[in-house]
Design a protein around this motif. Sequence first.
Motif, PDB file in Angstrom:
ATOM      1  N   LEU A   1       0.838  -1.194   0.000  1.00  0.00           N
ATOM      2  CA  LEU A   1       0.000   0.000   0.000  1.00  0.00           C
ATOM      3  C   LEU A   1       0.874   1.246   0.000  1.00  0.00           C
ATOM      4  O   LEU A   1       1.931   1.276   0.640  1.00  0.00           O
ATOM      5  N   GLU A   2       0.385   2.255  -0.689  1.00  0.00           N
ATOM      6  CA  GLU A   2       1.090   3.529  -0.797  1.00  0.00           C
ATOM      7  C   GLU A   2       0.270   4.605  -0.102  1.00  0.00           C
ATOM      8  O   GLU A   2      -0.946   4.716  -0.334  1.00  0.00           O
ATOM      9  N   GLU A   3       0.910   5.384   0.752  1.00  0.00           N
ATOM     10  CA  GLU A   3       0.223   6.448   1.470  1.00  0.00           C
ATOM     11  C   GLU A   3       0.061   7.659   0.560  1.00  0.00           C
ATOM     12  O   GLU A   3       0.995   8.058  -0.154  1.00  0.00           O
ATOM     13  N   VAL A   4      -1.130   8.253   0.612  1.00  0.00           N
ATOM     14  CA  VAL A   4      -1.447   9.426  -0.189  1.00  0.00           C
ATOM     15  C   VAL A   4      -1.939  10.519   0.751  1.00  0.00           C
ATOM     16  O   VAL A   4      -2.908  10.312   1.494  1.00  0.00           O
ATOM     17  N   THR A   5      -1.267  11.674   0.737  1.00  0.00           N
ATOM     18  CA  THR A   5      -1.687  12.810   1.557  1.00  0.00           C
ATOM     19  C   THR A   5      -2.797  13.560   0.832  1.00  0.00           C
ATOM     20  O   THR A   5      -2.634  13.971  -0.321  1.00  0.00           O
ATOM     21  N   LEU A   6      -3.925  13.734   1.518  1.00  0.00           N
ATOM     22  CA  LEU A   6      -5.070  14.398   0.886  1.00  0.00           C
ATOM     23  C   LEU A   6      -4.989  15.911   0.969  1.00  0.00           C
ATOM     24  O   LEU A   6      -5.514  16.617   0.111  1.00  0.00           O
TER      25      LEU A   6
ATOM     26  N   GLY B   1      -3.591   0.920  -3.381  1.00  0.00           N
ATOM     27  CA  GLY B   1      -2.774  -0.203  -3.807  1.00  0.00           C
ATOM     28  C   GLY B   1      -1.731   0.208  -4.830  1.00  0.00           C
ATOM     29  O   GLY B   1      -1.835   1.255  -5.490  1.00  0.00           O
ATOM     30  N   THR B   2      -0.732  -0.646  -4.992  1.00  0.00           N
ATOM     31  CA  THR B   2       0.386  -0.345  -5.906  1.00  0.00           C
ATOM     32  C   THR B   2       0.440  -1.282  -7.106  1.00  0.00           C
ATOM     33  O   THR B   2       1.402  -1.230  -7.879  1.00  0.00           O
ATOM     34  N   LEU B   3      -0.551  -2.133  -7.293  1.00  0.00           N
ATOM     35  CA  LEU B   3      -0.537  -3.022  -8.455  1.00  0.00           C
ATOM     36  C   LEU B   3      -0.862  -2.278  -9.738  1.00  0.00           C
ATOM     37  O   LEU B   3      -0.468  -2.708 -10.828  1.00  0.00           O
ATOM     38  N   ALA B   4      -1.605  -1.154  -9.627  1.00  0.00           N
ATOM     39  CA  ALA B   4      -1.931  -0.380 -10.823  1.00  0.00           C
ATOM     40  C   ALA B   4      -0.701   0.384 -11.299  1.00  0.00           C
ATOM     41  O   ALA B   4       0.268   0.589 -10.560  1.00  0.00           O
ATOM     42  N   SER B   5      -0.759   0.832 -12.538  1.00  0.00           N
ATOM     43  CA  SER B   5       0.362   1.577 -13.108  1.00  0.00           C
ATOM     44  C   SER B   5       0.461   2.957 -12.459  1.00  0.00           C
ATOM     45  O   SER B   5      -0.494   3.448 -11.840  1.00  0.00           O
ATOM     46  N   GLN B   6       1.620   3.602 -12.649  1.00  0.00           N
ATOM     47  CA  GLN B   6       1.855   4.899 -12.027  1.00  0.00           C
ATOM     48  C   GLN B   6       0.859   5.960 -12.499  1.00  0.00           C
ATOM     49  O   GLN B   6       0.334   6.716 -11.665  1.00  0.00           O
ATOM     50  N   PRO B   7       0.541   6.079 -13.791  1.00  0.00           N
ATOM     51  CA  PRO B   7      -0.454   7.081 -14.198  1.00  0.00           C
ATOM     52  C   PRO B   7      -1.829   6.869 -13.559  1.00  0.00           C
ATOM     53  O   PRO B   7      -2.499   7.831 -13.179  1.00  0.00           O
TER      54      PRO B   7
END
Length: 267
Positions: free
Chosen positions: A192-197, A209-215
Amino acid sequence: MPKIARRESPIIGFPEEDAQHLHHLHNNALVVSIRVGNYNMHRVLVDNGNSADIIYFPAFQQMRVDREWLILTNAPLVGFEGTKVFPLGVVTLLVTVGDYPQQITKDVTFLVVDYSSTYNAILGQPTLNSWKAATSTYHVMIKFPMDYRVGELQGNQVSTPECYISMLEMEDHQQTTCIEGQRTIAEPIEELEEVTLDESRPKRMTRIGTLASQPIRQAFAAFLRMNQDVFEWSHEDMPGIDPSVIVHKLNVNPASSPVRQKKQVFA
């Protein structure tokens, strides 16, 4: 030899009048209250499919019966799942059922079992057969022959669902304990990747999640930042909610002063 008059046993029947005060339709078990020794015992299950009379150890302790009365036995009890439970012993107690004058008092030999149960005791085939008793789950009643009359013991239709719910909660607790003892910690299927809102409030963040591509992850993070108002971090972030939604009120007369009740002792 002079002929001795033969006394016929009274006929036991269950007319429809015996069920008029009950709530129908029901599938309630037959749960009664009896007097054991000098104690009134509630939550007693009448089970004519049980081959033993059982009293559970917590109820036995509350009656303050000396453990020296117990007679050791090696005969196990076998349940539906094939599990064996060995009783602590056998004890004979004086049992009174019914209301005077339609009551009987006889000795009953119980197996004392140290096992969790929502019932205090079970009356099975040995006692029912010795009393020549007839049971009716439809009428929630036991009837037994007496001298020139038929005695009866009415079951408690209210306590039956309470016992059933308590048993379900007890089984759920036992299953949860068993599962937690054997459960292993599950690993996540992806990192999992943390995202600051909100950059001004760095503690307000979520994870994706990090399975999806970067874009795709960047587009998803931008979408979450645009709709960060759906996240509520405290009650201050939820203005405009009517307090009556979460306020608990007691429907009492405000003109009456509260009264402290005496402590009630239950089985």
